[in-house]
Design a protein around this motif. Structure first.
Motif, PDB file in Angstrom:
ATOM      1  N   ASN A  50      34.601   9.642  24.708  1.00 28.85           N
ATOM      2  CA  ASN A  50      33.901  10.764  24.076  1.00 28.85           C
ATOM      3  C   ASN A  50      34.762  11.413  23.002  1.00 28.85           C
ATOM      4  OD1 ASN A  50      31.677  10.382  25.741  1.00 28.85           O
ATOM      5  ND2 ASN A  50      32.419  11.800  27.289  1.00 28.85           N
ATOM      6  N   ASN A  51      36.048  11.581  23.290  1.00 35.67           N
ATOM      7  CA  ASN A  51      36.961  12.179  22.314  1.00 35.67           C
ATOM      8  C   ASN A  51      37.141  11.270  21.099  1.00 35.67           C
ATOM      9  OD1 ASN A  51      37.360  14.427  23.929  1.00 35.67           O
ATOM     10  ND2 ASN A  51      39.161  13.558  24.950  1.00 35.67           N
ATOM     11  N   ARG A  52      37.088   9.965  21.341  1.00 33.94           N
ATOM     12  CA  ARG A  52      37.213   9.013  20.239  1.00 33.94           C
ATOM     13  C   ARG A  52      36.032   9.160  19.278  1.00 33.94           C
ATOM     14  NH1 ARG A  52      37.338   2.953  22.059  1.00 33.94           N
ATOM     15  NH2 ARG A  52      35.245   3.537  22.694  1.00 33.94           N
ATOM     16  N   LEU A  53      34.826   9.316  19.822  1.00 32.62           N
ATOM     17  CA  LEU A  53      33.641   9.503  18.980  1.00 32.62           C
ATOM     18  C   LEU A  53      33.736  10.812  18.197  1.00 32.62           C
ATOM     19  CD1 LEU A  53      30.809   8.319  21.403  1.00 32.62           C
ATOM     20  CD2 LEU A  53      31.751   7.100  19.432  1.00 32.62           C
ATOM     21  N   LEU A  54      34.299  11.841  18.831  1.00 28.63           N
ATOM     22  CA  LEU A  54      34.479  13.118  18.146  1.00 28.63           C
ATOM     23  C   LEU A  54      35.449  12.966  16.985  1.00 28.63           C
ATOM     24  CD1 LEU A  54      33.949  16.166  18.035  1.00 28.63           C
ATOM     25  CD2 LEU A  54      35.850  16.478  19.640  1.00 28.63           C
ATOM     26  N   ALA A  55      36.523  12.212  17.216  1.00 32.76           N
ATOM     27  CA  ALA A  55      37.513  11.984  16.158  1.00 32.76           C
ATOM     28  C   ALA A  55      36.896  11.197  15.006  1.00 32.76           C
ATOM     29  CB  ALA A  55      38.721  11.237  16.730  1.00 32.76           C
ATOM     30  N   VAL A  56      36.097  10.173  15.329  1.00 32.57           N
ATOM     31  CA  VAL A  56      35.434   9.388  14.290  1.00 32.57           C
ATOM     32  C   VAL A  56      34.495  10.278  13.483  1.00 32.57           C
ATOM     33  CG1 VAL A  56      33.778   7.534  13.856  1.00 32.57           C
ATOM     34  CG2 VAL A  56      35.601   7.200  15.526  1.00 32.57           C
ATOM     35  N   GLY A  57      33.776  11.183  14.177  1.00 30.62           N
ATOM     36  CA  GLY A  57      32.884  12.118  13.495  1.00 30.62           C
ATOM     37  C   GLY A  57      33.631  13.031  12.553  1.00 30.62           C
ATOM     38  N   THR A  58      34.833  13.461  12.958  1.00 28.23           N
ATOM     39  CA  THR A  58      35.653  14.319  12.100  1.00 28.23           C
ATOM     40  C   THR A  58      36.064  13.588  10.829  1.00 28.23           C
ATOM     41  OG1 THR A  58      36.516  15.492  14.037  1.00 28.23           O
ATOM     42  CG2 THR A  58      37.764  15.701  11.993  1.00 28.23           C
ATOM     43  N   PHE A  59      36.517  12.343  10.987  1.00 30.89           N
ATOM     44  CA  PHE A  59      36.877  11.538   9.815  1.00 30.89           C
ATOM     45  C   PHE A  59      35.671  11.347   8.899  1.00 30.89           C
ATOM     46  CE2 PHE A  59      40.393   9.818  12.589  1.00 30.89           C
ATOM     47  CZ  PHE A  59      41.424  10.271  11.784  1.00 30.89           C
ATOM     48  N   LEU A  60      34.493  11.137   9.515  1.00 27.79           N
ATOM     49  CA  LEU A  60      33.272  10.918   8.738  1.00 27.79           C
ATOM     50  C   LEU A  60      32.908  12.159   7.927  1.00 27.79           C
ATOM     51  CD1 LEU A  60      30.885   9.063   8.064  1.00 27.79           C
ATOM     52  CD2 LEU A  60      29.704  10.000  10.065  1.00 27.79           C
ATOM     53  N   LEU A  61      33.042  13.326   8.550  1.00 27.46           N
ATOM     54  CA  LEU A  61      32.733  14.573   7.852  1.00 27.46           C
ATOM     55  C   LEU A  61      33.657  14.778   6.654  1.00 27.46           C
ATOM     56  CD1 LEU A  61      32.028  17.052  10.801  1.00 27.46           C
ATOM     57  CD2 LEU A  61      30.397  16.179   9.112  1.00 27.46           C
ATOM     58  N   ILE A  62      34.940  14.438   6.846  1.00 21.24           N
ATOM     59  CA  ILE A  62      35.892  14.562   5.731  1.00 21.24           C
ATOM     60  C   ILE A  62      35.471  13.645   4.593  1.00 21.24           C
ATOM     61  CG2 ILE A  62      38.281  14.152   5.010  1.00 21.24           C
ATOM     62  CD1 ILE A  62      39.143  14.942   7.837  1.00 21.24           C
ATOM     63  N   GLY A  63      35.102  12.408   4.953  1.00 21.94           N
ATOM     64  CA  GLY A  63      34.687  11.454   3.926  1.00 21.94           C
ATOM     65  C   GLY A  63      33.436  11.915   3.199  1.00 21.94           C
ATOM     66  N   VAL A  64      32.451  12.439   3.941  1.00 23.24           N
ATOM     67  CA  VAL A  64      31.201  12.920   3.336  1.00 23.24           C
ATOM     68  C   VAL A  64      31.467  14.090   2.392  1.00 23.24           C
ATOM     69  CG1 VAL A  64      28.995  14.041   3.833  1.00 23.24           C
ATOM     70  CG2 VAL A  64      29.729  12.079   5.204  1.00 23.24           C
ATOM     71  N   SER A  65      32.408  14.951   2.778  1.00 25.67           N
ATOM     72  CA  SER A  65      32.708  16.133   1.958  1.00 25.67           C
ATOM     73  C   SER A  65      33.276  15.749   0.599  1.00 25.67           C
ATOM     74  CB  SER A  65      33.690  17.048   2.690  1.00 25.67           C
ATOM     75  OG  SER A  65      34.971  16.441   2.786  1.00 25.67           O
ATOM     76  N   LEU A  66      33.773  14.512   0.464  1.00 27.35           N
ATOM     77  CA  LEU A  66      34.364  14.073  -0.798  1.00 27.35           C
ATOM     78  C   LEU A  66      33.348  13.408  -1.732  1.00 27.35           C
ATOM     79  CD1 LEU A  66      37.670  12.493   0.587  1.00 27.35           C
ATOM     80  CD2 LEU A  66      37.339  14.787  -0.320  1.00 27.35           C
ATOM     81  N   LEU A  67      32.118  13.197  -1.236  1.00 27.78           N
ATOM     82  CA  LEU A  67      31.114  12.500  -2.032  1.00 27.78           C
ATOM     83  C   LEU A  67      30.775  13.195  -3.360  1.00 27.78           C
ATOM     84  CD1 LEU A  67      28.604  11.247   0.708  1.00 27.78           C
ATOM     85  CD2 LEU A  67      30.303   9.920  -0.569  1.00 27.78           C
ATOM     86  N   PRO A  68      30.724  14.541  -3.400  1.00 29.10           N
ATOM     87  CA  PRO A  68      30.387  15.196  -4.675  1.00 29.10           C
ATOM     88  C   PRO A  68      31.436  15.023  -5.772  1.00 29.10           C
ATOM     89  CG  PRO A  68      30.019  16.666  -2.811  1.00 29.10           C
ATOM     90  CD  PRO A  68      30.808  15.502  -2.309  1.00 29.10           C
TER      91      PRO A  68
END
Length: 207
Positions: A50-68
């Motif tokens: 579960n913590n691994r999925l949370l960590a992956v989600g955090t990395f994903l959010l960082i990546g999405v925030s860079l799209l603009p």
């Protein structure tokens, strides 16, 4: 034969505390624990996933925030910084997503042994006790390192005759934070350690 060699190899990992109590583990008491040690190992594996999925989600959010980000034109300092963060996030997320993790591997190998109830709980206790001891050792080592680095930074700043006072103050602040965090890490047991102490109390192994 190999199965019992594995069992007793695990049992040897039981802490010195048990030896000082001059008694072996009581299988009946182990089987009365709620939850059982074997169930706790299974939960540790689930928590890790579960913590691994949370960590992956955090990395994903960082990546999405860079799209603009505007990718046109030459790569300047600002874009280089953004691209670096994005690359690290992608790599970190990928490694986290595809890593199995020690708790998961440990849980799989433990259940693959196919032990009977009593032997299973003795082996599970030994695994949990060893994990807690390792966590305690790592925690205290990290605390010592942070305290030593904080003291070292204070000493270096105090003898740096050419450094400005403003810069020294920044070093002092960082050093104080290190000292605080190091002291906290050294003196505050991890959840696994606390859980192990509670188990030992229930088993009558606490000194």
């Amino acid at each position: 034969m190999m199965k019992y060699l594995i069992i007793w190899s695990l049992v040897i990992l039981i802490s010195f505390q048990t030896v000082l109590c001059a008694q072996g583990l009581d299988k009946e008491k182990l089987l009365q624990l709620k939850p059982l040690c074997s169930e706790r190992i299974n939960k540790q594996s689930s928590d890790y996933k579960n913590n691994r999925l949370l960590a992956v989600g955090t990395f994903l959010l960082i990546g999405v925030s860079l799209l603009p980000t505007n990718f046109e034109g030459p790569i300047d300092n600002n874009k280089l910084g953004i691209f670096s963060v994005g690359l690290i996030s992608i790599i970190g997320g990928a490694l986290t997503l595809f890593s199995t993790g020690d708790p998961v591997i440990q849980n799989i190998n433990f259940w693959d042994l196919g032990l009977e109830e009593g032997d299973r709980e003795i082996a599970a206790y030994a695994i949990m006790n060893n994990n807690a001891a390792q966590i305690r050792n790592d925690r205290k080592m990290a605390g010592r390192f942070m305290i030593a680095s904080g003291l070292g930074a204070i000493l270096l700043a105090s003898i740096a005759a050419s450094a400005t006072q403003d810069y020294k103050n920044q070093v002092y602040l960082g050093a104080v934070i290190n000292l605080y965090l190091g002291w906290g890490a050294f003196n505050n047991p991890d959840g696994s350690e606390i859980e192990m102490n509670e188990i030992d109390k229930e088993l009558g192994l606490s000194i």
